[in-house]
Design a protein around this motif. Structure first.
Motif, PDB file in Angstrom:
ATOM      1  N   ALA A 135      15.124 -17.968  39.118  1.00 13.76           N
ATOM      2  CA  ALA A 135      15.260 -18.303  37.723  1.00 13.76           C
ATOM      3  C   ALA A 135      13.996 -18.624  36.881  1.00 13.76           C
ATOM      4  O   ALA A 135      13.381 -19.366  36.780  1.00 13.76           O
ATOM      5  N   GLY A 161      19.104 -12.816  40.901  1.00 11.85           N
ATOM      6  CA  GLY A 161      18.962 -13.903  39.751  1.00 11.85           C
ATOM      7  C   GLY A 161      19.707 -14.914  39.824  1.00 11.85           C
ATOM      8  O   GLY A 161      20.836 -14.795  40.355  1.00 11.85           O
ATOM      9  N   GLN A 217      18.148 -10.483  29.292  1.00 13.19           N
ATOM     10  CA  GLN A 217      18.181 -10.125  30.902  1.00 13.19           C
ATOM     11  C   GLN A 217      17.173 -11.158  31.611  1.00 13.19           C
ATOM     12  O   GLN A 217      16.302 -11.627  31.082  1.00 13.19           O
ATOM     13  N   GLU A 218      17.410 -11.123  32.854  1.00  9.08           N
ATOM     14  CA  GLU A 218      16.855 -11.908  33.732  1.00  9.08           C
ATOM     15  C   GLU A 218      15.432 -11.439  34.174  1.00  9.08           C
ATOM     16  O   GLU A 218      15.329 -10.384  34.472  1.00  9.08           O
ATOM     17  N   ASN A 219      14.431 -12.249  34.200  1.00  9.77           N
ATOM     18  CA  ASN A 219      13.211 -11.785  34.866  1.00  9.77           C
ATOM     19  C   ASN A 219      13.297 -11.877  36.547  1.00  9.77           C
ATOM     20  O   ASN A 219      13.937 -12.393  36.997  1.00  9.77           O
ATOM     21  N   THR A 220      12.479 -10.680  36.715  1.00 13.30           N
ATOM     22  CA  THR A 220      12.210 -10.627  38.384  1.00 13.30           C
ATOM     23  C   THR A 220      11.064 -11.279  38.694  1.00 13.30           C
ATOM     24  O   THR A 220      10.177 -11.197  37.987  1.00 13.30           O
ATOM     25  N   GLY A 254      21.277 -16.326  37.264  1.00 14.17           N
ATOM     26  CA  GLY A 254      22.445 -16.089  36.585  1.00 14.17           C
ATOM     27  C   GLY A 254      23.456 -15.135  37.158  1.00 14.17           C
ATOM     28  O   GLY A 254      24.515 -15.392  37.125  1.00 14.17           O
ATOM     29  N   CYS A 255      23.015 -14.394  38.097  1.00 17.55           N
ATOM     30  CA  CYS A 255      23.786 -13.368  38.688  1.00 17.55           C
ATOM     31  C   CYS A 255      24.559 -14.269  40.000  1.00 17.55           C
ATOM     32  O   CYS A 255      25.778 -14.059  39.978  1.00 17.55           O
ATOM     33  N   CYS A 300      17.728 -17.448  44.942  1.00 19.93           N
ATOM     34  CA  CYS A 300      17.950 -17.156  43.659  1.00 19.93           C
ATOM     35  C   CYS A 300      16.504 -17.367  42.746  1.00 19.93           C
ATOM     36  O   CYS A 300      15.742 -18.177  42.848  1.00 19.93           O
ATOM     37  N   LEU A 335      14.181 -15.521  31.007  1.00 18.20           N
ATOM     38  CA  LEU A 335      14.812 -14.365  30.488  1.00 18.20           C
ATOM     39  C   LEU A 335      14.212 -13.839  29.421  1.00 18.20           C
ATOM     40  O   LEU A 335      13.273 -14.326  28.893  1.00 18.20           O
ATOM     41  N   VAL A 385      18.328 -23.268  33.801  1.00 20.02           N
ATOM     42  CA  VAL A 385      18.911 -22.270  34.401  1.00 20.02           C
ATOM     43  C   VAL A 385      18.842 -22.683  35.989  1.00 20.02           C
ATOM     44  O   VAL A 385      19.978 -22.651  36.620  1.00 20.02           O
ATOM     45  N   GLN A 418      28.272 -15.006  28.354  1.00 15.60           N
ATOM     46  CA  GLN A 418      27.963 -15.634  29.519  1.00 15.60           C
ATOM     47  C   GLN A 418      28.951 -17.082  29.553  1.00 15.60           C
ATOM     48  O   GLN A 418      28.414 -18.058  30.380  1.00 15.60           O
TER      49      GLN A 418
END
Ligand code: SF4
Ligand code: SF4
Lengths: 371, 276
Positions: free
Chosen positions: A255, A139, A123-126, A141-142, A253, A258, A166, A42
């Motif tokens: 955030a 996300g 990995q990012e949380n949804t 980060g995406c 988005c 993670l 983030v 990243q």
């Protein structure tokens, strides 16, 4: 094909690269396996200047730290397989790797290594709300990768959900890219990231919606996001009726934190603990970043979600420990280097933003985590 | 102004003064001086190294707040671009009889040019007055953090901290395709949780009601987490649903079983190696 190496490092992000450098520069035969076309993890989307001290390259932009690490990795003699994915970790320290060959074909290779470092990141949380699967909801980060790495605009008007570092940083970088950020939504009663990050987006006129959550996203005829609705939270953290506010946005988005990505460690029977401060379930490790299974190490976000500076120092710690256990570094020298790194790591975890992580890490190395 | 730094996102002048982070009025009257608006103990110290006059002190531990030795500060501005948090400003209240200048980090394109008329904004991003750009510093040493200096009427010098961005898109017409949404506290059963296998909230609720109390149990009954992403997206949501339904804390919901391949692989690749 079976390939033997002294050290295999899964994931060429900040933790994997620093570990590779430390181990390879004292003569270990190191193989880095990374699923991307370019190592660095990243770091290349971190276009901002880093915090920390001089030893942590403070004031240098993440992407430039990434470039330096790539150069050092090359000089260290570590070997790198790119576009290559580790799909399993089996008895006898055997990794099964889908490797992309020079001609672009994919082959399964088995790598056997004396020491294995799992540095696969997080990995990012949804968040599950009505409309969360609509294209345009993604996300944070995406979105950051799309803007800073792929140079694609993910939208023109955005809403950010989550005010951790983030969320704040990606909001700022969206503004820099020319995206209109209509607000930052946060469920807690206060902004959770650094104030200096929040102040930057305040000066750009971005409002905060504290004690709010996103409840709805809607698509237009073409199926893409056109509107998002937020609502205030009541004392039980449920949305209150009649507090809805809608925004015409084509980008939402998320955030929402993670969590460690550690399926390979789990598959190999590495002991896990549930540490909410570090993202939930994670592989446990000792003060050398080694897990309960001898020869298997973890570092970076895999070993608890923190940030790039701590990931780099944990990688160094793992790399030196690996070199020491391969008897490539005299004990005294190794112990001294490790003590310096541990002190640096501790300094990064001081203060109100880090102290819970510091305490959690101390509990982990003192084996005080309930299993 | 209501609220604290944690609610507003920026410090108020009172908060800065109470924390002794605002230069004295006597110092302001002597010429340009740095105002360091960094009020939280975070692990950071590049500002300390940036000042060659030794006017900024962080010391050990690194989370100490940067402290300005106002008598040592020359207002040279070297620290502004070096601050990772973009939290340092140079204020010159002696610029002219009626005007002050504010220098601030400005990482947006397009950059303004000297002489340009701009809208000056306060810490909240609200326009407070007109200003004129007197200088744009963007040397290599700044590493892409240009420092813009604007002249503004003196009375706004404690409030102005930036300028309105020049890349703000003209407001688009709000679209009319969708009606305002009204919240319905009964969340719908048809909300998707696992997008790969199209498993809904209703499916998972049913599985939990049938006795599933682990992610694996839900997976067996619904296929949630068995798709392309292998549960990377939904496993957290599923564990939260179980935790909420059964009044359990997160540590009581174990991880789902890890099985190879952790990422989907085409059969052609799996079958392609004779040596396995
Ligand atoms: S303005 Fe110059 S002298 Fe003053 S603190 Fe900054 S670098 Fe030091
Ligand atoms: S460099 Fe900026 S953010 Fe970091 S401590 Fe100094 S003033 Fe604060």
């Amino acid at each position: 094909m079976l390939v033997n190496r002294q050290v295999a490092i899964i994931g060429g992000g900040p933790a994997g690269l620093t570990a590779a450098i430390e181990a390879a520069k004292v003569g270990a035969q190191v193989l880095i396996i990374d699923e991307n076309a370019r190592p660095g993890g990243q770091l290349f989307k971190q276009i901002h200047k880093f915090f920390g001290s001089k030893a942590h390259n403070a004031g240098v932009r993440g992407m430039d730290i990434g470039l330096n690490l790539l150069k050092e990795t090359e000089e260290s003699g570590a070997e790198t397989w790119l576009n290559s994915t580790v799909i399993g970790l089996y008895e006898g320290n055997r990794l099964s790797v889908v490797r992309t060959m020079e001609d672009g074909s994919k082959k399964i290779h088995t790598v056997q290594a004396e020491k294995i470092l799992i540095a696969t990141g997080s990995q990012e949380n949804t968040i599950n709300f009505d409309g969360w699967t609509i294209p345009g909801v993604m996300g944070a980060g995406c979105a950051q990768t799309m803007i800073n790495v792929n140079r694609v605009m993910p939208g023109t008007k955005a809403l950010m959900v989550g005010s951790g570092n983030v969320g704040l940083m990606v909001s700022y970088q969206m503004l820099q890219a020319g995206i209109d950020v209509l607000g930052v939504v946060e469920a807690a009663p206060k902004i959770s990231g650094y104030n200096v990050h929040a102040a930057k987006i305040c000066r750009a006129g971005v409002p905060f919606y504290l004690r709010h959550t996103i409840i709805h996203a809607e698509a237009d005829e073409s199926g893409t996001l056109c509107r998002a609705t937020i609502a205030a939270l009541d004392e039980k953290w449920n949305p209150s009726p009649n507090t809805e506010q809608s925004f015409d946005v084509n980008l939402v988005c998320i955030a929402a934190g993670l969590r460690p990505l550690a399926k390979l460690a789990q598959m190999y029977g590495v002991e896990h603990g549930f540490i909410p401060e570090l993202g939930g379930w994670m592989p446990l490790h000792d003060e050398n970043m080694e897990t309960n299974i001898q020869g298997i190490y973890v570092a970076g976000d895999t070993a608890g979600v923190e940030e790039a500076n701590t990931a780099m120092d944990e990688g160094r710690l793992a790399g030196i420990s690996i070199a020491q256990s391969l008897q490539l570094l005299p004990d005294q020298e190794a112990e001294q280097c490790k003590a310096e790194i541990r002190a640096r790591l501790e300094s990064l975890r001081l203060g109100p933003f880090g102290e819970r992580r510091l305490q959690a890490k101390n509990r982990i190395v003192k084996k005080e985590v309930q299993l | 102004m209501k609220g604290t730094i944690l609610e507003n996102g920026y410090p108020s002048i009172e908060e800065l003064k109470n924390a002794h982070r605002f230069p004295s009025e006597e110092r302001f009257q002597k010429g340009p001086v740095a105002v360091i608006e960094c009020l939280q103990p975070i692990p950071c110290n590049p500002c300390e190294n940036a000042c060659r006059f030794g006017a900024i002190l962080v010391g050990e531990p690194i989370i100490n707040l940067p402290e300005l030795q106002e008598e040592k500060c020359t207002g040279c501005g070297m620290c502004v671009a070096s601050c990772s948090g973009l939290a340092i400003f140079i204020v010159d209240k002696t610029y002219s009889a009626t005007e002050a200048t504010i220098s601030f980090p400005y990482e947006y394109l397009p950059l303004p040019v000297k002489g340009q008329a701009i809208k000056a904004v306060n810490r909240a991003g609200e326009v407070v007055c007109d200003g004129t750009v007197t200088r744009v510093m963007n040397v290599k040493q700044n590493d892409h953090t240009p420092v813009v200096t604007i002249a503004i009427p003196k009375e706004f010098s404690d409030d102005v901290r930036s300028m309105q961005r020049l890349n703000v898109a003209p407001a688009e017409k709000d679209h009319e395709c969708c009606a305002d949404y009204t919240y319905d506290p009964a969340d719908p059963d048809d909300l998707i949780v696992c997008r790969c296998e199209e498993v809904t909230v209703g499916d998972i609720r049913k599985a939990i009601a049938e006795g599933a109390d682990t992610i694996t149990g839900v997976k067996r009954r619904t296929r949630a987490g068995m798709g392309l992403c292998q549960g990377r997206t939904c496993s957290k949501t599923v564990s939260k649903m179980i935790a909420d339904a059964k009044h359990l804390s997160g540590d009581k919901i174990p991880l789902d079983t890890a099985r190879p391949p952790v990422k989907p692989v085409p059969f052609s690749v799996l079958a392609g190696d004779e040596d396995i």
